[in-house]
Scaffold this active site. Structure first.
Site, PDB file in Angstrom:
ATOM      1  CE1 TYR A 172      -3.217  -2.794   0.015  1.00 47.11           C
ATOM      2  CE2 TYR A 172      -3.936  -2.138   2.189  1.00 47.11           C
ATOM      3  CZ  TYR A 172      -4.070  -2.945   1.075  1.00 47.11           C
ATOM      4  OH  TYR A 172      -5.056  -3.891   1.031  1.00 47.11           O
ATOM      5  CE  LYS A 187       1.593 -17.349  -2.956  1.00 47.79           C
ATOM      6  NZ  LYS A 187       0.848 -18.613  -2.892  1.00 47.79           N
ATOM      7  CG  ASP A 200      -1.668 -19.842  -1.021  1.00 46.20           C
ATOM      8  OD1 ASP A 200      -0.941 -19.724  -0.013  1.00 46.20           O
ATOM      9  OD2 ASP A 200      -1.261 -20.272  -2.102  1.00 46.20           O
ATOM     10  CG  ASP A 252      -7.261  -4.480   3.744  1.00 49.78           C
ATOM     11  OD1 ASP A 252      -8.320  -4.512   4.401  1.00 49.78           O
ATOM     12  OD2 ASP A 252      -7.059  -3.681   2.811  1.00 49.78           O
ATOM     13  CG  ASP A 256     -12.700  -7.020   5.355  1.00 45.98           C
ATOM     14  OD1 ASP A 256     -12.317  -6.436   6.378  1.00 45.98           O
ATOM     15  OD2 ASP A 256     -13.299  -6.458   4.418  1.00 45.98           O
TER      16      ASP A 256
END
Ligand code: NAD
Length: 393
Positions: A142, A193, A225, A249, A253
Protein backbone atom coordinates in the site's frame (compact mmCIF):
# COMPACT_ATOMS: atom_id res chain seq x y z
CA UNK A 1 -8.86 15.52 37.37
CA UNK A 2 -7.12 14.29 34.21
CA UNK A 3 -8.42 15.57 30.93
CA UNK A 4 -8.01 13.80 27.61
CA UNK A 5 -8.63 15.17 24.16
CA UNK A 6 -10.14 12.78 21.64
CA UNK A 7 -10.52 13.73 17.99
CA UNK A 8 -13.60 12.21 16.37
CA UNK A 9 -13.27 11.67 12.62
CA UNK A 10 -16.73 10.60 11.41
CA UNK A 11 -15.83 10.46 7.70
CA UNK A 12 -18.29 9.26 5.06
CA UNK A 13 -21.31 7.00 4.57
CA UNK A 14 -22.29 5.34 7.85
CA UNK A 15 -19.16 6.78 9.52
CA UNK A 16 -21.03 9.74 11.07
CA UNK A 17 -23.84 7.44 12.29
CA UNK A 18 -21.57 5.00 14.12
CA UNK A 19 -19.29 7.73 15.48
CA UNK A 20 -22.32 9.57 16.89
CA UNK A 21 -23.16 6.34 18.73
CA UNK A 22 -19.60 5.91 20.08
CA UNK A 23 -19.54 9.61 21.04
CA UNK A 24 -22.63 9.18 23.25
CA UNK A 25 -21.21 6.04 24.88
CA UNK A 26 -17.90 7.78 25.61
CA UNK A 27 -19.73 10.74 27.17
CA UNK A 28 -21.69 8.39 29.40
CA UNK A 29 -18.54 6.60 30.53
CA UNK A 30 -16.71 9.87 31.21
CA UNK A 31 -19.70 11.20 33.17
CA UNK A 32 -19.17 8.51 35.79
CA UNK A 33 -15.36 8.42 35.72
CA UNK A 34 -12.62 10.43 37.40
CA UNK A 35 -11.44 11.99 34.15
CA UNK A 36 -12.76 14.47 31.61
CA UNK A 37 -13.00 13.82 27.92
CA UNK A 38 -12.85 16.66 25.43
CA UNK A 39 -14.40 15.30 22.23
CA UNK A 40 -13.73 17.37 19.13
CA UNK A 41 -14.82 16.59 15.58
CA UNK A 42 -12.73 17.01 12.45
CA UNK A 43 -13.20 16.32 8.77
CA UNK A 44 -11.56 13.47 6.87
CA UNK A 45 -12.21 11.56 3.65
CA UNK A 46 -14.77 12.40 0.98
CA UNK A 47 -16.59 15.11 2.92
CA UNK A 48 -13.24 16.86 3.52
CA UNK A 49 -12.54 16.67 -0.23
CA UNK A 50 -15.93 18.27 -0.91
CA UNK A 51 -15.51 21.03 1.65
CA UNK A 52 -11.81 21.89 1.58
CA UNK A 53 -10.42 19.87 -1.35
CA UNK A 54 -8.15 17.62 0.71
CA UNK A 55 -8.99 14.20 2.24
CA UNK A 56 -6.76 15.03 5.22
CA UNK A 57 -6.96 18.81 5.75
CA UNK A 58 -4.09 20.49 7.64
CA UNK A 59 -6.56 21.65 10.32
CA UNK A 60 -7.56 18.02 10.98
CA UNK A 61 -3.95 16.90 11.20
CA UNK A 62 -3.19 19.73 13.65
CA UNK A 63 -6.08 18.71 15.92
CA UNK A 64 -4.91 15.08 15.78
CA UNK A 65 -1.38 16.12 16.73
CA UNK A 66 -2.78 17.85 19.81
CA UNK A 67 -4.92 14.86 20.81
CA UNK A 68 -4.48 11.84 23.05
CA UNK A 69 -6.30 9.54 20.62
CA UNK A 70 -8.37 9.50 17.42
CA UNK A 71 -11.62 7.66 16.73
CA UNK A 72 -12.56 7.28 13.07
CA UNK A 73 -15.77 6.07 11.39
CA UNK A 74 -15.00 5.20 7.77
CA UNK A 75 -14.05 6.96 4.57
CA UNK A 76 -14.89 6.52 0.91
CA UNK A 77 -17.81 6.10 -1.42
CA UNK A 78 -18.65 5.74 -5.11
CA UNK A 79 -18.87 9.50 -5.70
CA UNK A 80 -15.10 9.82 -5.17
CA UNK A 81 -13.95 6.61 -6.88
CA UNK A 82 -13.00 8.25 -10.20
CA UNK A 83 -10.48 10.61 -8.57
CA UNK A 84 -6.75 9.88 -8.95
CA UNK A 85 -5.54 7.54 -6.18
CA UNK A 86 -3.66 10.26 -4.29
CA UNK A 87 -6.78 12.46 -4.06
CA UNK A 88 -9.30 9.82 -2.94
CA UNK A 89 -10.81 9.64 0.55
CA UNK A 90 -8.76 6.53 1.38
CA UNK A 91 -5.55 8.50 0.72
CA UNK A 92 -6.42 10.72 3.70
CA UNK A 93 -6.62 7.72 6.01
CA UNK A 94 -3.38 6.20 4.68
CA UNK A 95 -1.64 9.54 5.20
CA UNK A 96 -2.98 9.78 8.75
CA UNK A 97 -1.70 6.29 9.64
CA UNK A 98 1.67 7.06 8.06
CA UNK A 99 1.97 10.51 9.68
CA UNK A 100 1.74 9.01 13.16
CA UNK A 101 3.69 5.84 12.14
CA UNK A 102 0.85 3.68 13.41
CA UNK A 103 2.56 0.51 12.27
CA UNK A 104 0.59 -2.10 14.22
CA UNK A 105 -3.10 -2.65 13.56
CA UNK A 106 -4.76 -4.88 16.16
CA UNK A 107 -7.99 -6.54 15.10
CA UNK A 108 -9.50 -8.84 17.68
CA UNK A 109 -12.06 -11.31 16.30
CA UNK A 110 -14.02 -13.05 19.01
CA UNK A 111 -17.12 -15.14 18.59
CA UNK A 112 -19.57 -14.27 21.32
CA UNK A 113 -21.85 -17.21 22.08
CA UNK A 114 -24.84 -14.88 21.55
CA UNK A 115 -23.76 -14.21 17.96
CA UNK A 116 -22.68 -17.69 16.87
CA UNK A 117 -26.02 -18.22 15.12
CA UNK A 118 -25.46 -15.10 13.01
CA UNK A 119 -22.33 -16.57 11.38
CA UNK A 120 -22.58 -18.70 8.25
CA UNK A 121 -20.24 -21.38 9.63
CA UNK A 122 -21.37 -24.45 11.57
CA UNK A 123 -21.57 -23.63 15.32
CA UNK A 124 -19.10 -26.42 16.21
CA UNK A 125 -16.42 -24.69 14.11
CA UNK A 126 -16.93 -21.43 16.00
CA UNK A 127 -16.44 -22.82 19.49
CA UNK A 128 -13.44 -21.20 21.25
CA UNK A 129 -12.64 -18.89 18.32
CA UNK A 130 -10.66 -15.99 19.70
CA UNK A 131 -8.23 -14.44 17.23
CA UNK A 132 -6.03 -11.38 17.30
CA UNK A 133 -4.78 -10.08 13.96
CA UNK A 134 -1.62 -8.01 14.25
CA UNK A 135 -1.42 -6.41 10.82
CA UNK A 136 1.55 -4.36 9.63
CA UNK A 137 -0.03 -1.04 8.67
CA UNK A 138 2.43 1.49 7.33
CA UNK A 139 4.52 -0.50 4.87
CA UNK A 140 4.20 -3.12 2.17
CA UNK A 141 2.31 -2.84 -1.08
CA UNK A 142 0.00 0.00 0.00
CA UNK A 143 2.99 2.30 0.39
CA UNK A 144 5.56 0.99 -2.09
CA UNK A 145 6.46 2.66 -5.41
CA UNK A 146 3.63 2.53 -7.95
CA UNK A 147 2.69 3.74 -11.38
CA UNK A 148 -0.85 4.32 -12.47
CA UNK A 149 -2.44 5.42 -15.71
CA UNK A 150 -3.96 8.85 -15.33
CA UNK A 151 -1.21 10.11 -13.00
CA UNK A 152 0.02 12.54 -15.67
CA UNK A 153 1.58 10.22 -18.22
CA UNK A 154 -0.87 8.12 -20.18
CA UNK A 155 1.77 6.87 -22.63
CA UNK A 156 2.25 3.55 -20.83
CA UNK A 157 -0.21 0.69 -20.92
CA UNK A 158 0.54 -0.98 -17.61
CA UNK A 159 0.37 -0.17 -13.92
CA UNK A 160 2.20 -1.58 -10.91
CA UNK A 161 2.38 -1.59 -7.14
CA UNK A 162 5.45 -2.71 -5.20
CA UNK A 163 5.62 -4.68 -1.97
CA UNK A 164 8.64 -3.41 -0.05
CA UNK A 165 9.58 -4.38 3.51
CA UNK A 166 12.67 -3.52 5.52
CA UNK A 167 13.98 -5.64 8.39
CA UNK A 168 13.18 -2.84 10.85
CA UNK A 169 9.55 -2.62 9.70
CA UNK A 170 9.04 -6.34 10.17
CA UNK A 171 10.86 -6.45 13.49
CA UNK A 172 8.77 -3.80 15.22
CA UNK A 173 5.42 -5.32 14.30
CA UNK A 174 6.66 -8.84 15.07
CA UNK A 175 7.54 -7.71 18.61
CA UNK A 176 3.95 -6.51 19.06
CA UNK A 177 2.64 -9.92 17.99
CA UNK A 178 4.99 -11.92 20.24
CA UNK A 179 4.26 -9.72 23.24
CA UNK A 180 0.53 -10.08 22.64
CA UNK A 181 0.91 -13.86 22.40
CA UNK A 182 2.55 -13.94 25.81
CA UNK A 183 -0.67 -12.62 27.34
CA UNK A 184 -2.76 -15.08 25.37
CA UNK A 185 -2.09 -18.71 24.48
CA UNK A 186 1.59 -18.22 23.61
CA UNK A 187 1.21 -18.92 19.91
CA UNK A 188 1.95 -16.76 16.85
CA UNK A 189 1.11 -17.70 13.27
CA UNK A 190 3.01 -15.55 10.79
CA UNK A 191 1.35 -15.24 7.39
CA UNK A 192 3.39 -14.72 4.22
CA UNK A 193 3.92 -15.80 0.64
CA UNK A 194 7.57 -16.77 1.03
CA UNK A 195 7.37 -19.43 -1.67
CA UNK A 196 6.97 -16.74 -4.35
CA UNK A 197 7.78 -13.22 -3.10
CA UNK A 198 11.23 -11.89 -2.16
CA UNK A 199 9.77 -9.39 0.32
CA UNK A 200 8.00 -12.26 2.03
CA UNK A 201 11.20 -14.28 2.36
CA UNK A 202 12.69 -11.30 4.20
CA UNK A 203 9.49 -11.19 6.30
CA UNK A 204 9.84 -14.88 7.28
CA UNK A 205 13.57 -14.66 8.03
CA UNK A 206 13.06 -11.56 10.20
CA UNK A 207 10.15 -13.07 12.13
CA UNK A 208 12.31 -16.15 12.81
CA UNK A 209 15.05 -13.89 14.21
CA UNK A 210 12.63 -11.97 16.45
CA UNK A 211 11.17 -15.28 17.67
CA UNK A 212 14.56 -16.18 19.20
CA UNK A 213 13.87 -13.50 21.83
CA UNK A 214 10.57 -15.21 22.77
CA UNK A 215 11.45 -18.86 23.52
CA UNK A 216 8.19 -19.17 25.48
CA UNK A 217 6.09 -18.39 22.36
CA UNK A 218 5.44 -20.99 19.66
CA UNK A 219 5.84 -19.68 16.13
CA UNK A 220 4.43 -21.22 13.00
CA UNK A 221 4.55 -19.89 9.45
CA UNK A 222 1.69 -20.28 7.01
CA UNK A 223 1.29 -19.27 3.37
CA UNK A 224 -1.49 -16.75 2.86
CA UNK A 225 -3.53 -18.93 0.51
CA UNK A 226 -3.51 -21.83 2.96
CA UNK A 227 -4.35 -19.41 5.79
CA UNK A 228 -7.41 -18.15 3.90
CA UNK A 229 -8.61 -21.74 3.69
CA UNK A 230 -7.77 -22.77 7.28
CA UNK A 231 -9.53 -19.70 8.70
CA UNK A 232 -12.89 -21.11 7.66
CA UNK A 233 -11.90 -24.79 8.04
CA UNK A 234 -10.59 -24.65 11.61
CA UNK A 235 -10.54 -21.05 12.91
CA UNK A 236 -10.11 -22.08 16.55
CA UNK A 237 -6.63 -23.44 15.70
CA UNK A 238 -5.29 -19.87 15.44
CA UNK A 239 -4.57 -17.31 18.13
CA UNK A 240 -2.31 -14.37 17.16
CA UNK A 241 -1.99 -13.91 13.39
CA UNK A 242 0.91 -11.69 12.34
CA UNK A 243 0.39 -10.39 8.81
CA UNK A 244 1.80 -7.99 6.21
CA UNK A 245 -0.44 -5.05 5.36
CA UNK A 246 -2.27 -6.46 2.31
CA UNK A 247 -2.80 -9.99 3.64
CA UNK A 248 -4.08 -8.68 6.99
CA UNK A 249 -6.56 -6.43 5.23
CA UNK A 250 -8.06 -9.34 3.31
CA UNK A 251 -7.85 -12.07 5.96
CA UNK A 252 -9.31 -9.99 8.76
CA UNK A 253 -12.36 -9.20 6.60
CA UNK A 254 -12.70 -12.90 5.89
CA UNK A 255 -12.44 -13.66 9.61
CA UNK A 256 -15.06 -11.04 10.40
CA UNK A 257 -17.82 -13.36 9.21
CA UNK A 258 -16.91 -15.67 12.08
CA UNK A 259 -18.08 -12.95 14.44
CA UNK A 260 -21.44 -12.62 12.68
CA UNK A 261 -20.97 -9.30 10.91
CA UNK A 262 -18.25 -6.96 9.75
CA UNK A 263 -20.15 -4.30 11.71
CA UNK A 264 -19.23 -5.72 15.12
CA UNK A 265 -15.45 -5.62 14.90
CA UNK A 266 -13.19 -2.92 16.36
CA UNK A 267 -9.55 -2.14 15.67
CA UNK A 268 -6.68 -0.21 17.18
CA UNK A 269 -3.72 1.21 15.27
CA UNK A 270 -0.73 1.86 17.46
CA UNK A 271 2.78 3.18 17.09
CA UNK A 272 5.58 3.84 19.52
CA UNK A 273 3.72 6.29 21.77
CA UNK A 274 0.35 6.02 23.47
CA UNK A 275 -1.59 8.02 20.86
CA UNK A 276 -3.56 5.61 18.70
CA UNK A 277 -6.16 5.61 15.94
CA UNK A 278 -9.25 3.54 16.61
CA UNK A 279 -11.77 2.53 13.97
CA UNK A 280 -14.34 -0.13 13.21
CA UNK A 281 -13.08 -2.65 10.67
CA UNK A 282 -15.94 -1.97 8.26
CA UNK A 283 -16.04 0.61 5.47
CA UNK A 284 -18.48 3.43 4.78
CA UNK A 285 -21.27 1.02 3.63
CA UNK A 286 -22.83 3.44 1.12
CA UNK A 287 -25.61 0.91 0.49
CA UNK A 288 -27.11 1.52 3.95
CA UNK A 289 -25.88 5.05 4.73
CA UNK A 290 -28.62 7.27 6.13
CA UNK A 291 -31.02 4.38 6.75
CA UNK A 292 -30.41 4.38 10.52
CA UNK A 293 -29.66 0.64 10.58
CA UNK A 294 -25.85 0.58 10.70
CA UNK A 295 -24.40 -1.66 13.36
CA UNK A 296 -22.60 0.68 15.82
CA UNK A 297 -20.81 -2.08 17.76
CA UNK A 298 -17.52 -1.90 15.82
CA UNK A 299 -17.27 1.82 16.58
CA UNK A 300 -18.41 1.48 20.20
CA UNK A 301 -15.96 -1.38 20.86
CA UNK A 302 -13.23 0.69 19.17
CA UNK A 303 -13.97 3.38 21.77
CA UNK A 304 -13.39 0.72 24.43
CA UNK A 305 -10.01 -0.13 22.87
CA UNK A 306 -9.20 3.60 22.88
CA UNK A 307 -9.87 3.79 26.61
CA UNK A 308 -7.73 0.69 27.19
CA UNK A 309 -4.69 1.36 25.02
CA UNK A 310 -4.38 5.16 24.73
CA UNK A 311 -5.91 6.33 28.03
CA UNK A 312 -4.98 3.30 30.15
CA UNK A 313 -8.56 3.09 31.52
CA UNK A 314 -9.16 -0.64 31.73
CA UNK A 315 -12.22 -0.46 34.02
CA UNK A 316 -14.03 1.95 31.72
CA UNK A 317 -13.13 -0.12 28.65
CA UNK A 318 -14.60 -3.17 30.31
CA UNK A 319 -17.76 -1.31 31.26
CA UNK A 320 -18.43 -0.67 27.56
CA UNK A 321 -17.65 -4.27 26.62
CA UNK A 322 -19.91 -5.53 29.40
CA UNK A 323 -22.71 -3.26 28.24
CA UNK A 324 -22.40 -4.50 24.64
CA UNK A 325 -22.49 -8.12 25.80
CA UNK A 326 -25.52 -7.36 27.98
CA UNK A 327 -27.47 -5.79 25.10
CA UNK A 328 -26.66 -8.76 22.86
CA UNK A 329 -27.53 -11.28 25.56
CA UNK A 330 -30.93 -9.61 25.85
CA UNK A 331 -31.52 -10.40 22.17
CA UNK A 332 -31.15 -6.92 20.66
CA UNK A 333 -29.36 -6.65 17.30
CA UNK A 334 -29.18 -4.42 14.26
CA UNK A 335 -30.51 -5.86 11.00
CA UNK A 336 -27.14 -7.25 9.85
CA UNK A 337 -27.12 -9.62 12.86
CA UNK A 338 -30.78 -10.22 13.66
CA UNK A 339 -32.12 -13.75 13.39
CA UNK A 340 -35.75 -14.84 13.67
CA UNK A 341 -35.73 -14.89 17.48
CA UNK A 342 -33.95 -11.57 17.90
CA UNK A 343 -35.30 -8.07 18.32
CA UNK A 344 -34.14 -6.01 15.30
CA UNK A 345 -33.40 -2.46 16.41
CA UNK A 346 -32.05 0.69 14.79
CA UNK A 347 -28.56 2.14 15.32
CA UNK A 348 -30.00 4.64 17.82
CA UNK A 349 -32.04 2.07 19.72
CA UNK A 350 -29.08 -0.28 20.17
CA UNK A 351 -26.91 2.65 21.24
CA UNK A 352 -29.56 3.73 23.75
CA UNK A 353 -29.63 0.22 25.25
CA UNK A 354 -25.85 0.12 25.54
CA UNK A 355 -25.82 3.55 27.19
CA UNK A 356 -28.43 2.32 29.64
CA UNK A 357 -26.25 -0.67 30.54
CA UNK A 358 -23.07 1.46 30.76
CA UNK A 359 -24.85 3.87 33.10
CA UNK A 360 -26.08 0.98 35.25
CA UNK A 361 -22.63 -0.58 35.43
CA UNK A 362 -20.74 2.63 36.18
CA UNK A 363 -23.23 4.30 38.51
CA UNK A 364 -21.81 4.27 42.08
CA UNK A 365 -25.31 3.71 43.49
CA UNK A 366 -25.70 0.46 41.61
CA UNK A 367 -22.14 -0.82 41.84
CA UNK A 368 -23.04 -3.40 44.45
CA UNK A 369 -26.62 -4.17 43.46
CA UNK A 370 -27.66 -7.56 42.20
CA UNK A 371 -29.07 -5.99 39.04
CA UNK A 372 -25.67 -4.68 38.19
CA UNK A 373 -24.11 -8.04 38.90
CA UNK A 374 -26.39 -9.46 36.26
CA UNK A 375 -25.09 -6.90 33.79
CA UNK A 376 -21.48 -7.73 34.47
CA UNK A 377 -21.01 -10.23 31.74
CA UNK A 378 -17.76 -12.00 31.42
CA UNK A 379 -15.75 -9.73 29.18
CA UNK A 380 -12.73 -11.96 28.93
CA UNK A 381 -13.68 -12.40 25.29
CA UNK A 382 -13.02 -8.76 24.60
CA UNK A 383 -10.30 -8.00 27.09
CA UNK A 384 -7.82 -10.72 26.26
CA UNK A 385 -6.14 -8.49 23.68
CA UNK A 386 -2.80 -7.07 24.55
CA UNK A 387 -1.77 -4.89 27.44
CA UNK A 388 -1.32 -1.19 26.92
CA UNK A 389 2.22 -1.17 28.18
CA UNK A 390 3.22 -3.93 25.83
CA UNK A 391 1.79 -2.65 22.62
CA UNK A 392 2.56 1.01 22.84
CA UNK A 393 6.04 0.56 24.25
P1 NAD B 1 -18.10 -1.97 3.57
O1 NAD B 1 -17.43 -2.49 4.79
O2 NAD B 1 -18.43 -0.53 3.57
O3 NAD B 1 -19.46 -2.79 3.32
C1 NAD B 1 -19.47 -4.19 3.04
C2 NAD B 1 -20.88 -4.75 3.37
O4 NAD B 1 -21.02 -4.81 4.80
C3 NAD B 1 -22.02 -3.88 2.87
O5 NAD B 1 -23.09 -4.71 2.50
C4 NAD B 1 -22.42 -3.07 4.08
O6 NAD B 1 -23.78 -2.66 4.10
C5 NAD B 1 -22.12 -4.03 5.22
N1 NAD B 1 -21.71 -3.31 6.43
C6 NAD B 1 -20.51 -2.71 6.64
N2 NAD B 1 -20.50 -2.13 7.84
C7 NAD B 1 -21.71 -2.33 8.38
C8 NAD B 1 -22.30 -1.95 9.62
N3 NAD B 1 -21.65 -1.23 10.56
N4 NAD B 1 -23.58 -2.32 9.85
C9 NAD B 1 -24.26 -3.06 8.96
N5 NAD B 1 -23.76 -3.46 7.78
C10 NAD B 1 -22.48 -3.10 7.50
O7 NAD B 1 -17.15 -2.33 2.34
P2 NAD B 1 -17.26 -1.89 0.81
O8 NAD B 1 -18.69 -1.88 0.40
O9 NAD B 1 -16.29 -2.74 0.11
O10 NAD B 1 -16.68 -0.41 0.77
C11 NAD B 1 -17.49 0.77 0.75
C12 NAD B 1 -16.58 1.98 0.83
O11 NAD B 1 -15.89 1.98 2.08
C13 NAD B 1 -15.51 2.02 -0.26
O12 NAD B 1 -15.39 3.34 -0.70
C14 NAD B 1 -14.25 1.58 0.45
O13 NAD B 1 -13.08 2.10 -0.11
C15 NAD B 1 -14.49 2.15 1.84
N6 NAD B 1 -13.76 1.46 2.92
C16 NAD B 1 -13.28 2.24 3.88
C17 NAD B 1 -12.64 1.67 4.96
C18 NAD B 1 -12.14 2.57 6.06
O14 NAD B 1 -12.54 3.71 6.13
N7 NAD B 1 -11.30 2.08 6.96
C19 NAD B 1 -12.50 0.28 5.05
C20 NAD B 1 -13.04 -0.50 4.03
C21 NAD B 1 -13.69 0.10 2.97
Amino acid sequence: MSRFRIVLLPGDGIGPEVIAAAHRVLETVAGAADFDLELVEAAIGGNAIDTVGDPLPPATLRLCEESDAMLLGAVGGPQWSSLPAADRPEAGLLRLRKHFELFANLRPVTVLPELAAAAPLKPELLRDVDLLFVRELTGGIYFGPRREQGDGDDAFDNAFDTMVYSVAEVERVAHVAFQAARRRSGKVTSVDKANVLASMRLWRRTVDQVAEQYPDVTLQHILVDNCAMQLVREPAAFDVLLTPNLFGDVLSDEASVLAGSLGTLPSASLGDGSRGLYEPVHGSAPDIAGAGIANPLGAILSAALLLRYSLDREAEARSIESAVAAALAAGYRTADLAGVDDVAVSTDELTELIIHHVAAITSPASQSSQDTAKLRYNTEHFARGVGHEETTR
